[in-house]
Design a protein around this motif. Sequence first.
Motif, PDB file in Angstrom:
ATOM      1  N   TYR A 106       0.378   5.228   1.555  1.00 48.26           N
ATOM      2  CA  TYR A 106      -0.419   5.986   2.511  1.00 48.26           C
ATOM      3  C   TYR A 106       0.055   7.428   2.574  1.00 48.26           C
ATOM      4  O   TYR A 106       1.229   7.718   2.378  1.00 48.26           O
ATOM      5  CB  TYR A 106      -0.259   5.420   3.932  1.00 48.26           C
ATOM      6  CG  TYR A 106      -0.627   3.981   4.098  1.00 48.26           C
ATOM      7  CD1 TYR A 106      -1.901   3.609   4.499  1.00 48.26           C
ATOM      8  CD2 TYR A 106       0.321   2.971   3.896  1.00 48.26           C
ATOM      9  CE1 TYR A 106      -2.235   2.279   4.675  1.00 48.26           C
ATOM     10  CE2 TYR A 106      -0.013   1.635   4.063  1.00 48.26           C
ATOM     11  CZ  TYR A 106      -1.290   1.297   4.450  1.00 48.26           C
ATOM     12  OH  TYR A 106      -1.614  -0.017   4.623  1.00 48.26           O
ATOM     13  N   VAL A 158      -5.503   6.135   2.416  1.00 50.28           N
ATOM     14  CA  VAL A 158      -4.964   4.927   1.804  1.00 50.28           C
ATOM     15  C   VAL A 158      -5.182   4.960   0.293  1.00 50.28           C
ATOM     16  O   VAL A 158      -6.301   5.167  -0.172  1.00 50.28           O
ATOM     17  CB  VAL A 158      -5.656   3.663   2.379  1.00 50.28           C
ATOM     18  CG1 VAL A 158      -5.029   2.400   1.813  1.00 50.28           C
ATOM     19  CG2 VAL A 158      -5.629   3.672   3.889  1.00 50.28           C
ATOM     20  N   ASP A 180      -5.948   3.060  -2.464  1.00 50.47           N
ATOM     21  CA  ASP A 180      -6.506   1.749  -2.788  1.00 50.47           C
ATOM     22  C   ASP A 180      -7.777   1.983  -3.583  1.00 50.47           C
ATOM     23  O   ASP A 180      -8.780   2.461  -3.045  1.00 50.47           O
ATOM     24  CB  ASP A 180      -6.797   0.958  -1.520  1.00 50.47           C
ATOM     25  CG  ASP A 180      -7.250  -0.464  -1.804  1.00 50.47           C
ATOM     26  OD1 ASP A 180      -7.681  -0.760  -2.945  1.00 50.47           O
ATOM     27  OD2 ASP A 180      -7.186  -1.286  -0.880  1.00 50.47           O
ATOM     28  N   ARG A 183       0.822  -1.201   0.000  1.00 52.02           N
ATOM     29  CA  ARG A 183       0.000   0.000   0.000  1.00 52.02           C
ATOM     30  C   ARG A 183       0.863   1.261   0.000  1.00 52.02           C
ATOM     31  O   ARG A 183       2.025   1.254   0.359  1.00 52.02           O
ATOM     32  CB  ARG A 183      -0.903   0.070   1.238  1.00 52.02           C
ATOM     33  CG  ARG A 183      -1.940  -1.010   1.352  1.00 52.02           C
ATOM     34  CD  ARG A 183      -3.163  -0.702   0.502  1.00 52.02           C
ATOM     35  NE  ARG A 183      -4.237  -1.627   0.744  1.00 52.02           N
ATOM     36  CZ  ARG A 183      -4.352  -2.807   0.163  1.00 52.02           C
ATOM     37  NH1 ARG A 183      -3.457  -3.230  -0.686  1.00 52.02           N
ATOM     38  NH2 ARG A 183      -5.377  -3.588   0.430  1.00 52.02           N
ATOM     39  N   ARG A 240     -11.344   5.726   2.143  1.00 49.98           N
ATOM     40  CA  ARG A 240      -9.881   5.796   2.147  1.00 49.98           C
ATOM     41  C   ARG A 240      -9.317   6.574   3.331  1.00 49.98           C
ATOM     42  O   ARG A 240      -8.145   6.469   3.625  1.00 49.98           O
ATOM     43  CB  ARG A 240      -9.405   6.380   0.825  1.00 49.98           C
ATOM     44  CG  ARG A 240      -9.517   5.360  -0.296  1.00 49.98           C
ATOM     45  CD  ARG A 240      -8.986   5.886  -1.593  1.00 49.98           C
ATOM     46  NE  ARG A 240      -9.960   6.638  -2.357  1.00 49.98           N
ATOM     47  CZ  ARG A 240     -10.907   6.096  -3.101  1.00 49.98           C
ATOM     48  NH1 ARG A 240     -11.028   4.787  -3.171  1.00 49.98           N
ATOM     49  NH2 ARG A 240     -11.744   6.839  -3.778  1.00 49.98           N
TER      50      ARG A 240
END
Length: 108
Positions: free
Chosen positions: A39, A66, A68, A37, A74
Amino acid sequence: MSAEDLENYETEMELQLYREYRDVVSLFSYVVETERRFYLANSVDLQVRTADGETYFEVTLHDAWVWDVYRPARFVRDVRVVTFKDVNVEELQKRDIEVPDTPELRDR
């Protein structure tokens, strides 16, 4: 749904995610990249741990966002990540967070 429809959908989702990133990056102080990921966060605590001869990283983030494309929410208050791969943490300087506004990425 055809393969082309699916590809167009995924492309549009990624473009929307980039636009969201562009809009929120200035709200955060750190960029954190793990093996899975990416961030943005305002507080980062990175701890290197060892257990049974293995080294791993424990990262705690507060007030995070995040990257994603499939995640419906998020923004996250607290995140704890444990990984055996390297973790990259960078503090953002205000001059670093200017994302170019290119014509092809503008809202339509």
